[in-house]
Design a protein around this motif. Structure first.
Motif, short mmCIF file in Angstrom:
data_model
loop_
_atom_site.label_atom_id
_atom_site.label_comp_id
_atom_site.label_asym_id
_atom_site.label_seq_id
_atom_site.Cartn_x
_atom_site.Cartn_y
_atom_site.Cartn_z
N THR A 1 -38.34 7.31 0.97
CA THR A 1 -37.94 6.10 1.11
C THR A 1 -37.66 5.54 -0.27
OG1 THR A 1 -38.91 5.58 3.13
CG2 THR A 1 -38.47 3.67 1.96
N LEU B 1 -34.08 6.18 -1.51
CA LEU B 1 -32.78 5.59 -0.67
C LEU B 1 -32.09 4.51 -1.86
CD1 LEU B 1 -34.34 5.04 2.65
CD2 LEU B 1 -32.77 6.90 2.11
N ASN C 1 -31.00 11.54 3.95
CA ASN C 1 -32.46 11.29 3.35
C ASN C 1 -33.14 10.23 4.59
OD1 ASN C 1 -33.22 11.83 0.64
ND2 ASN C 1 -31.22 12.08 0.72
N VAL C 2 -32.57 9.41 5.41
CA VAL C 2 -33.17 8.92 6.31
C VAL C 2 -33.71 9.78 7.18
CG1 VAL C 2 -32.93 7.20 8.40
CG2 VAL C 2 -31.52 6.70 6.29
#
Length: 123
Positions: free
Chosen positions: A74, A77, A108-109
């Motif tokens: 996260t 991000l 990446n999510v």
């Protein structure tokens, strides 16, 4: 199936972490310019990925490792949102164009979701 997902995530994190030291110039290109200290951030995130990958690999620490992986990814991000902000269609590298930047963000999510799934299934 859950063990396979966890071990695969662990290997992915460890290999990616090691790659931070084998290909630091590439990883420095992913650090937004306004963050500065690219060398330090690449090294620190490489170490963090190896440690978190080890946590995910060990069944007893798998849940904590999964949550740590989700948090770590996260944090990345920021880099991908910045890449989207700076993306231009005329850039030579695909990852610097809007479509590439969106792909980076989406992937990446999905990594975050993978880590959360591993964390949740380890309980």
């Amino acid at each position: 199936m859950h063990a396979i997902a966890a071990v695969t995530l662990a290997v992915f994190l460890v290999v990616t972490g090691v790659m931070h030291f084998l290909l630091p110039d590439y990883f420095r290109t992913l650090v937004p310019a306004w963050l500065r200290r690219e060398r330090f951030l690449v090294a620190a995130s490489g170490v963090a990925e190896v440690v978190v990958g080890a946590l995910v690999l060990i069944p007893r620490t798998r849940s904590a490792g999964g949550w740590a992986a989700a948090l770590l990814i996260t944090c990345y991000l920021v880099s991908h949102v910045d890449a989207l902000r700076c993306a231009r269609p005329d850039r030579p590298r695909l990852l610097e164009r809007p479509v590439g930047a969106v792909a980076r963000l989406v992937v990446n999510v999905l990594y975050v979701a993978w880590a959360v799934a591993v964390a949740g299934s380890a309980v």
